[in-house]
Design a protein around this motif. Structure first.
Motif, PDB file in Angstrom:
ATOM      1  N   PHE A  24       0.835  -1.204   0.000  1.00 28.89           N
ATOM      2  CA  PHE A  24       0.000   0.000   0.000  1.00 28.89           C
ATOM      3  C   PHE A  24       0.872   1.258   0.000  1.00 28.89           C
ATOM      4  CE2 PHE A  24      -2.168   3.377   2.369  1.00 28.89           C
ATOM      5  CZ  PHE A  24      -3.267   3.572   1.547  1.00 28.89           C
ATOM      6  N   ILE A  25       1.837   1.306   0.908  1.00 28.57           N
ATOM      7  CA  ILE A  25       2.725   2.476   1.009  1.00 28.57           C
ATOM      8  C   ILE A  25       3.511   2.652  -0.287  1.00 28.57           C
ATOM      9  CG2 ILE A  25       4.759   3.421   2.192  1.00 28.57           C
ATOM     10  CD1 ILE A  25       3.627   2.053   4.772  1.00 28.57           C
ATOM     11  N   ARG A  28       1.302   4.115  -2.990  1.00 25.87           N
ATOM     12  CA  ARG A  28       1.029   5.546  -2.755  1.00 25.87           C
ATOM     13  C   ARG A  28       2.245   6.408  -3.079  1.00 25.87           C
ATOM     14  NH1 ARG A  28      -4.029   6.852  -0.063  1.00 25.87           N
ATOM     15  NH2 ARG A  28      -3.081   8.903  -0.071  1.00 25.87           N
ATOM     16  N   THR A  31       2.946   6.479  -6.908  1.00 26.74           N
ATOM     17  CA  THR A  31       1.989   7.347  -7.584  1.00 26.74           C
ATOM     18  C   THR A  31       2.287   8.818  -7.291  1.00 26.74           C
ATOM     19  OG1 THR A  31       0.300   5.641  -7.496  1.00 26.74           O
ATOM     20  CG2 THR A  31      -0.469   7.890  -7.862  1.00 26.74           C
ATOM     21  N   SER A  32       2.670   9.111  -6.047  1.00 20.51           N
ATOM     22  CA  SER A  32       3.026  10.498  -5.693  1.00 20.51           C
ATOM     23  C   SER A  32       4.268  10.946  -6.452  1.00 20.51           C
ATOM     24  CB  SER A  32       3.297  10.620  -4.193  1.00 20.51           C
ATOM     25  OG  SER A  32       2.130  10.409  -3.467  1.00 20.51           O
ATOM     26  N   ASN A  35       2.904   9.481 -11.527  1.00 26.27           N
ATOM     27  CA  ASN A  35       1.660   8.757 -11.789  1.00 26.27           C
ATOM     28  C   ASN A  35       1.799   7.774 -12.956  1.00 26.27           C
ATOM     29  OD1 ASN A  35      -0.949   8.180 -11.007  1.00 26.27           O
ATOM     30  ND2 ASN A  35      -1.847   9.707 -12.372  1.00 26.27           N
TER      31      ASN A  35
END
Length: 137
Positions: A24-25, A28, A31-32, A35
């Motif tokens: 999950f991390i 994120r 994507t940050s 993208n």
């Protein structure tokens, strides 16, 4: 993961880690950072090896945890080496033990070592090394 043509930019990353929170991390942060980065996560080193053997896909690099059940990161690297894969591997581990860092240098495919959690700064480092050294399969 899409089979995208590489233009010198980091686009396709495989993460091998048994912890879904890390997945999950990682997603994120990736994507940050950009993208356009494609990520593929495996909870099992065996599944990742099987995927690499049966799928012809563009892989820019692999992030690998050391401590996993069934097949740990060191076992993965031994098998990976025997199968003669050439994708660059970076260790992503909760261990900051100098013996783990030293052991990682005994594998030609391992290009670096990061401690968890992965950060935007890690992605910047990966991108710079990828661009500078042409770390491509």
């Amino acid at each position: 993961m899409d089979d995208l043509k590489n233009d010198g930019k980091l686009k396709n990353i495989i993460l091998i880690d048994d912890d879904e929170i890390v997945h999950f991390i990682f997603g994120r942060v990736a994507t940050s950072y950009n993208n356009g980065i494609n990520t593929l996560c495996f909870k099992s080193a065996r599944q990742a090896l099987q995927h690499l053997q049966t799928n012809v896909a563009q892989v820019d690099l692999i992030l690998l945890d050391i401590n996993m059940p069934v097949m740990n990161g060191w076992e993965f690297l031994k098998n990976y080496q025997e199968l003669k894969f050439s994708y660059p591997v970076y260790i992503l581990s909760s261990s900051a033990d100098s013996s783990d860092l030293q052991k990682s240098t005994t594998f030609d495919s391992v290009k670096g070592y990061f401690t968890k959690p992965i950060t935007l700064q890690n992605f910047e480092t990966l991108e710079k090394q990828f661009e500078k050294h042409g770390l491509q399969s």
